[in-house]
Write a protein that holds these residues in place. Structure first.
Motif, PDB file in Angstrom:
ATOM      1  N   MET A 171      51.762 -16.505  78.594  1.00  0.00           N
ATOM      2  CA  MET A 171      50.489 -15.850  78.311  1.00  0.00           C
ATOM      3  C   MET A 171      49.941 -16.544  77.077  1.00  0.00           C
ATOM      4  O   MET A 171      50.619 -16.596  76.041  1.00  0.00           O
ATOM      5  N   ASN A 172      48.772 -17.134  77.183  1.00  0.00           N
ATOM      6  CA  ASN A 172      48.253 -17.889  76.036  1.00  0.00           C
ATOM      7  C   ASN A 172      46.847 -17.442  75.672  1.00  0.00           C
ATOM      8  O   ASN A 172      46.199 -16.703  76.395  1.00  0.00           O
ATOM      9  N   GLY A 173      46.405 -17.899  74.520  1.00  0.00           N
ATOM     10  CA  GLY A 173      45.084 -17.539  74.029  1.00  0.00           C
ATOM     11  C   GLY A 173      44.840 -18.210  72.689  1.00  0.00           C
ATOM     12  O   GLY A 173      45.551 -19.140  72.301  1.00  0.00           O
ATOM     13  N   PHE A 174      43.843 -17.739  71.960  1.00  0.00           N
ATOM     14  CA  PHE A 174      43.488 -18.310  70.662  1.00  0.00           C
ATOM     15  C   PHE A 174      43.277 -17.186  69.660  1.00  0.00           C
ATOM     16  O   PHE A 174      43.011 -16.045  70.020  1.00  0.00           O
ATOM     17  N   GLY A 175      43.378 -17.553  68.385  1.00  0.00           N
ATOM     18  CA  GLY A 175      43.081 -16.620  67.322  1.00  0.00           C
ATOM     19  C   GLY A 175      41.956 -17.174  66.455  1.00  0.00           C
ATOM     20  O   GLY A 175      42.080 -18.270  65.906  1.00  0.00           O
ATOM     21  N   GLY A 197      42.430  -2.714  72.444  1.00  0.00           N
ATOM     22  CA  GLY A 197      42.055  -4.054  71.987  1.00  0.00           C
ATOM     23  C   GLY A 197      43.232  -5.008  71.984  1.00  0.00           C
ATOM     24  O   GLY A 197      43.270  -5.966  71.208  1.00  0.00           O
ATOM     25  N   PHE A 198      44.167  -4.770  72.874  1.00  0.00           N
ATOM     26  CA  PHE A 198      45.410  -5.525  73.009  1.00  0.00           C
ATOM     27  C   PHE A 198      45.175  -7.036  73.018  1.00  0.00           C
ATOM     28  O   PHE A 198      44.481  -7.567  73.867  1.00  0.00           O
ATOM     29  N   LEU A 199      45.735  -7.729  72.023  1.00  0.00           N
ATOM     30  CA  LEU A 199      45.661  -9.190  71.901  1.00  0.00           C
ATOM     31  C   LEU A 199      44.229  -9.715  71.843  1.00  0.00           C
ATOM     32  O   LEU A 199      43.943 -10.816  72.337  1.00  0.00           O
ATOM     33  N   ASP A 200      43.329  -8.953  71.267  1.00  0.00           N
ATOM     34  CA  ASP A 200      41.954  -9.412  71.087  1.00  0.00           C
ATOM     35  C   ASP A 200      41.954 -10.662  70.200  1.00  0.00           C
ATOM     36  O   ASP A 200      42.481 -10.628  69.077  1.00  0.00           O
ATOM     37  N   PRO A 201      41.410 -11.800  70.652  1.00  0.00           N
ATOM     38  CA  PRO A 201      41.482 -13.048  69.880  1.00  0.00           C
ATOM     39  C   PRO A 201      40.650 -13.044  68.600  1.00  0.00           C
ATOM     40  O   PRO A 201      40.816 -13.916  67.754  1.00  0.00           O
ATOM     41  N   PHE A 202      39.756 -12.062  68.448  1.00  0.00           N
ATOM     42  CA  PHE A 202      38.887 -12.015  67.278  1.00  0.00           C
ATOM     43  C   PHE A 202      39.377 -11.014  66.226  1.00  0.00           C
ATOM     44  O   PHE A 202      38.707 -10.779  65.230  1.00  0.00           O
ATOM     45  N   SER A 203      40.540 -10.412  66.488  1.00  0.00           N
ATOM     46  CA  SER A 203      41.118  -9.465  65.547  1.00  0.00           C
ATOM     47  C   SER A 203      42.504  -9.959  65.120  1.00  0.00           C
ATOM     48  O   SER A 203      43.147 -10.708  65.867  1.00  0.00           O
ATOM     49  N   PRO A 204      42.980  -9.576  63.959  1.00  0.00           N
ATOM     50  CA  PRO A 204      44.328  -9.965  63.534  1.00  0.00           C
ATOM     51  C   PRO A 204      45.366  -9.501  64.547  1.00  0.00           C
ATOM     52  O   PRO A 204      45.234  -8.423  65.138  1.00  0.00           O
TER      53      PRO A 204
END
Length: 314
Positions: A171-175, A197-204
């Protein structure tokens, strides 16, 4: 006193209205022409779409090898989605003259759900038709979800340079948090539910959410491992690297028990099934359906907008 060479305000007004009405009529006519041309194209494509390519699958009256091709990413909306592959396999098994089925795979993987559906259907068909073997033949790559499908076959063949394995889940994404701070952008996320907001890329990143994601991946990975062990059985070597997500060549796959032997579609048909004639049973999506799918949501949306504009023209 009016100068005959200069139009009065009333005359200018009439001329302006005439020009505006003329331009409006021209625009309206042009837009309707475009609308009816689009409508004509859609009707033609719809008629073409009524004729599925799989209608032409020959009713072969002699003994032969059935071929079903699984190419590309296994996911809804692709040519390798579960519905297409399952329908193709069923068509192959419906012909009593089929000596054996070759499922030729060239896929980097995809949806575990779609791959699981195909795997289950293969095992069901093998149970219903025990005298008609189904062998998987790997072309360039059979990784992840592709291998999930392959292990349902009686045997797996590959080229010595094929790439096989990748028994893992990711499972991948960006921060973007730091980048947003540098740009002075404030994230405003409202949720109902503590982890919505599970794994929201725009939140810590929330450590609790990350741990839940790891547990989720581990659960799916365990399912994958179980399916591979169930399909390959004692042929698998006791090697801890097998389920690490690594990939191997076809030669190495034989050593590890991931592959049974080297071979391709023709050699399996000729030497194993003893049925040289190969008939492709792969279902092809309707032309119109495939065209719309390949056009993508944006193009389809633009087309719908254009048609809607046409309906609003007055």
């Amino acid at each position: 006193m009016n100068d005959d060479t200069n139009p009065t305000a009333w005359e200018r007004g009439v001329l302006e209205r005439l020009l505006r009405d003329t331009l409006t009529e021209q625009r309206r006519a042009r837009r309707w022409r475009i609308f009816f041309r689009l409508l004509s194209v859609l009707l033609v494509l719809l008629v073409l779409g009524l004729f599925r390519a799989d209608v032409g699958v020959p009713q072969v009256a002699s003994r032969h090898t059935a071929l079903v091709q699984l190419n590309g990413i296994i996911a809804p909306g692709t040519d390798a989605n579960a519905d297409i592959i399952i329908e193709s396999l069923r068509k192959a098994y419906d012909n009593a003259q089929v000596a054996g089925v070759v499922l030729r795979i060239d896929s980097p993987g995809g949806s575990p759900v779609q791959a699981g559906r195909i795997n289950a259907e293969i095992r069901r068909l093998r149970t219903l038709h025990p005298k008609v073997p189904l062998y998987a033949v790997i072309d360039d790559i059979c990784a992840s979800g592709g291998y999930y499908v392959a292990v349902a076959a009686d045997r797996i063949y590959a080229d010595k340079a094929s790439v096989v394995g990748s028994i893992g889940v990711l499972m991948n994404g960006f921060g973007f948090v730091d980048a947003m701070q540098k740009l002075g952008i404030e994230r405003r996320l409202l949720t109902a539910g503590e982890h919505k907001g599970f794994l929201d890329p725009f939140s810590p990143q929330n450590p609790e959410d990350a741990e839940h994601a790891r547990e989720l991946l581990q659960a799916i990975h365990s399912q994958f491992i179980e399916v591979v062990k169930d399909g390959r059985g004692a042929r698998l070597k006791d090697d801890p690297r097998l389920f690490s997500g690594l990939v191997w060549t076809g030669d190495q796959g034989i050593e590890l028990g991931l592959v049974d032997a080297l071979g391709d579609t023709d050699s399996v048909a000729r030497e194993v099934f003893k049925a040289d004639k190969v008939v492709d049973y792969t279902v092809r999506p309707a032309y119109f359906e495939k065209l719309i799918r390949s056009a993508g949501g944006e193009a389809a949306s633009s087309l719908l907008d254009a048609l809607s504009d046409g309906l609003r023209w007055r």
